[in-house]
Design an enzyme around this catalytic site. Structure first.
Site, PDB file in Angstrom:
ATOM      1  N   TYR A  18      -6.382  -8.569  11.997  1.00  0.00           N
ATOM      2  CA  TYR A  18      -5.127  -8.561  12.739  1.00  0.00           C
ATOM      3  C   TYR A  18      -5.320  -8.705  14.122  1.00  0.00           C
ATOM      4  CZ  TYR A  18      -4.015  -5.364   8.409  1.00  0.00           C
ATOM      5  OH  TYR A  18      -3.875  -4.890   7.176  1.00  0.00           O
ATOM      6  N   GLU A  38      -6.000  -9.129   3.957  1.00  0.00           N
ATOM      7  CA  GLU A  38      -5.275  -8.376   5.151  1.00  0.00           C
ATOM      8  C   GLU A  38      -5.274  -9.345   6.213  1.00  0.00           C
ATOM      9  OE1 GLU A  38      -6.113  -4.465   5.823  1.00  0.00           O
ATOM     10  OE2 GLU A  38      -6.490  -3.931   4.020  1.00  0.00           O
ATOM     11  N   ASN A  81      -6.538   1.681   2.436  1.00  0.00           N
ATOM     12  CA  ASN A  81      -7.280   2.829   2.778  1.00  0.00           C
ATOM     13  C   ASN A  81      -6.945   3.904   1.684  1.00  0.00           C
ATOM     14  OD1 ASN A  81      -8.340   1.496   4.889  1.00  0.00           O
ATOM     15  ND2 ASN A  81      -7.373   2.932   6.396  1.00  0.00           N
ATOM     16  N   GLU A 132       0.778  -1.295  -0.022  1.00  0.00           N
ATOM     17  CA  GLU A 132       0.046   0.020   0.008  1.00  0.00           C
ATOM     18  C   GLU A 132       1.010   1.341   0.056  1.00  0.00           C
ATOM     19  OE1 GLU A 132      -3.573   1.881   2.579  1.00  0.00           O
ATOM     20  OE2 GLU A 132      -2.869   0.287   3.270  1.00  0.00           O
ATOM     21  N   GLN A 164       1.887  -6.101   5.785  1.00  0.00           N
ATOM     22  CA  GLN A 164       2.042  -5.787   4.479  1.00  0.00           C
ATOM     23  C   GLN A 164       3.357  -6.270   4.061  1.00  0.00           C
ATOM     24  OE1 GLN A 164       1.483  -1.476   3.374  1.00  0.00           O
ATOM     25  NE2 GLN A 164      -0.577  -1.517   4.371  1.00  0.00           N
ATOM     26  N   ASN A 179     -12.111  -1.090  -0.871  1.00  0.00           N
ATOM     27  CA  ASN A 179     -11.420  -1.518   0.294  1.00  0.00           C
ATOM     28  C   ASN A 179     -12.270  -1.016   1.429  1.00  0.00           C
ATOM     29  OD1 ASN A 179      -8.851  -2.317   1.930  1.00  0.00           O
ATOM     30  ND2 ASN A 179      -9.363  -0.207   2.548  1.00  0.00           N
ATOM     31  N   GLU A 180     -12.449  -1.938   2.326  1.00  0.00           N
ATOM     32  CA  GLU A 180     -13.249  -1.785   3.787  1.00  0.00           C
ATOM     33  C   GLU A 180     -14.236  -0.612   3.792  1.00  0.00           C
ATOM     34  OE1 GLU A 180     -10.102  -0.933   6.466  1.00  0.00           O
ATOM     35  OE2 GLU A 180      -9.324  -2.957   6.751  1.00  0.00           O
TER      36      GLU A 180
END
Length: 566
Positions: free
Chosen positions: A286, A340, A114, A69, A409, A214-215
């Site tokens: 996460y 992720e 993001n 990212e 990442q 994304n999200e």
């Protein structure tokens, strides 16, 4: 990637909603009634593959993906640093490329995260001197656009990785996605494809897998939506993209985490509406040791059992996908893209963001936003590596539904690879469990029968101390056993029986290639630029007989791998 605005951004279970009852164990696992004695020389656990063992599924290559990212120093100072001594003609760091190849990464999700929800893909093409500077609202940084899709395609060609491309559904949508698709995949002869050719890439990039946003459920996301809003938007975009290129594999945004109030219902709403043109739904999770500042023992034990949460996550999303299939009278299963996952100490980021918000709230500000600052540069411990090894075991044990995954990442930002500006690149502790699986997990995945002592956790109740997975490539006659001891206090000795592997009687014997152990007496030990090999896997002392049986002792908080062949 969630930010502080999610209120609880690094675990997929809200701390106020963690269950106190025992969590269900993974498939093929049973909890033993044998009490833990602490005697590491007497076997108190076992891992076995019976002769009638059924494989979970074939091991999908995309399970060993990663994530790049435009965040912090992941791109600038990570994969791209033209002033670095090892930089090539494109500005790519060769030392980082070498480690990416050693890590075994197969597919990389790009460019966010993001970041993508406020990104104009056109800003990153053409001559660098003509590319505009932009403000990145996700991380409050200045984006130079020195790297874009053309550059990342060239990097991926050198790294030998597939690209999973994300499109902006925050400030843009249908038209921008179709233009980008034409640019990267179109045959010469149309406007955007000819622009790509003019920019030096004659052949289509053949990018097959696309994340549609994304999200989008997250209030921290630029342009975030309700489930119904996103369902309608992704349905239109997916339909149009498949009209342009029916062979695409499209990923819808799932929930940003299990702590979201719409977790489960979001997936069901989105997948039911857009079922016909979707192939994957994304999953984000996460984890971190919530007691790391005080080194609280109970928090460490909960952290070591994080895969219990991931197992529940997979079951919940799979169930929602199946309900969407039934509602559409469909025949295909929507697969999971765990694009992720990993260990992220988000409490550190939350503190940093709180400070920024407090300063920003005091009037208007006109100072420039920073370029590629140091953000989210977690330094990982031996315990973090064991947890990531445990999470990888869980992904492999559910690879019938999890057909793609991106460890978040890749470089510098919550990453297995760190790179100093103008300096060396080095492996974090988490590098090793990922690399072992990525390089050696082939063929079919098996969830072996496991008998194990239990450990008590405050978050998940009583859970097995031992977890494991086996992969076996019958054609190549190579196999891999991965196992973890999630007990924070006690070693356990396993008896391992692989005699039930298919085709084994005709092969004659099994033999050991390599066995290794990752463990430190101090679970908080780390690798650093000054001591880059402080934590590395060490040889594991086992002897495998011809029938594929052996005994191995796993210290508290440890991970092992056993490579073998027939």
């Amino acid at each position: 990637m969630t930010t502080h605005n999610s209120q609880y951004s690094a675990e997929t279970t809200h701390p106020d909603k963690q269950e106190s009852s025992p969590a269900p164990t993974a498939a093929g696992t049973t909890a033993s009634n044998v009490s833990t004695t602490g005697n590491a020389t007497t076997p108190d656990a076992s891992i076995a593959l019976n002769a009638d063992a059924t494989p979970v599924a074939d091991v999908p290559p995309r399970l060993f993906g990663s994530f790049v990212e435009h965040l912090g120093r992941c791109v600038y100072g990570g994969i791209y640093e033209p002033s670095h001594p090892t930089a090539d003609e494109n500005g790519f760091r060769q030392d980082v490329l070498d480690l990416v190849k050693e890590l075994g990464v197969t597919c990389v999700r790009y460019p966010g995260g993001n970041f993508v929800s406020n990104y104009n893909w056109e800003d990153g093409i053409g001559p660098r001197e003509n590319r505009p500077m932009r403000r990145d609202l996700a991380w409050h940084c200045t984006e130079t656009n020195e790297m874009g899709i053309d550059d990342f395609y060239r990097w991926s060609q050198k790294a030998g990785t597939e690209i999973m491309l994300a499109v902006n559904m925050g400030t843009r949508g249908l038209k921008a996605a179709l233009d980008e698709l034409e640019y990267v995949n179109g045959a010469p002869g149309t406007a955007w494809a000819d622009q790509r050719v003019a920019n030096g890439i004659e052949e289509p990039m053949d990018i097959k897998m696309w994340c549609i946003g994304n999200e989008m459920d997250g209030p921290w996301q630029v342009g975030h939506m309700s489930p119904e809003e996103y369902a309608g938007a992704v349905d239109k975009v997916a339909h149009a993209m498949k009209l342009a290129e029916s062979g695409l594999e499209l990923v819808a945004c799932g929930s940003s985490g299990a702590y979201m109030p719409t977790f489960g219902t979001w997936e069901k709403t989105v997948l039911t509406k857009a079922y016909e043109n979707l192939d994957f739904v994304s999953c984000h999770a996460y984890y971190f040791d919530r007691g790391h500042k005080t080194r609280a023992a109970a928090s460490m034990q909960d952290f070591l059992a994080s895969s219990e949460d991931m197992t529940k996550f997979i079951a919940t999303v799979s169930d929602a996908a199946d309900q969407a299939r039934e509602a559409n009278n469909g025949t295909k299963d929507i697969a999971l893209s765990f694009d992720e996952w990993g260990v992220w100490y988000s409490d550190k980021w939350n503190e940093q963001e709180d400070q920024w918000k407090a300063e920003a709230a005091q009037g208007l500000h006109h100072e420039p936003w920073p370029k590629s600052p140091h953000l989210l540069e977690d330094i990982y411990t031996a315990a973090d590596a064991v947890v990531e090894g445990s999470l990888m075991i869980t992904l492999l044990k559910h690879c019938d539904r999890v057909r793609s995954a991106s460890r978040a990442q890749l470089v510098n930002v919550i990453a297995p690879i760190m790179a100093e500006e103008h300096g060396p690149a080095w492996r974090q502790t988490t590098f090793y469990p990922f690399a072992e699986a990525a390089l050696h997990a082939r063929g079919q995945a098996y969830a072996p029968a496991i008998s194990s002592p239990t450990i008590h956790t405050e978050a998940y109740g009583d859970v097995p101390a031992i977890d494991a997975v086996v992969t076996w490539d019958e054609q190549a006659r190579t196999g891999l056993l991965l196992a973890v001891n999630r007990d924070a206090n006690t070693p356990h000795t396993l008896t391992i029986d692989l005699s039930g592997l298919p085709g084994l009687p005709g092969l004659g014997t099994l033999a050991l290639n390599k066995a290794q152990l990752l463990h430190e007496d101090d679970p908080y030990r780390t690798n650093t630029a000054e001591a880059p090999e402080a934590v590395t896997p060490q040889p594991l002392d086992i002897a495998m007989n011809a029938t594929g049986t052996c005994t191995a002792t796993l210290p508290a908080i440890s991970w092992i791998s056993v490579e073998f062949h027939g």
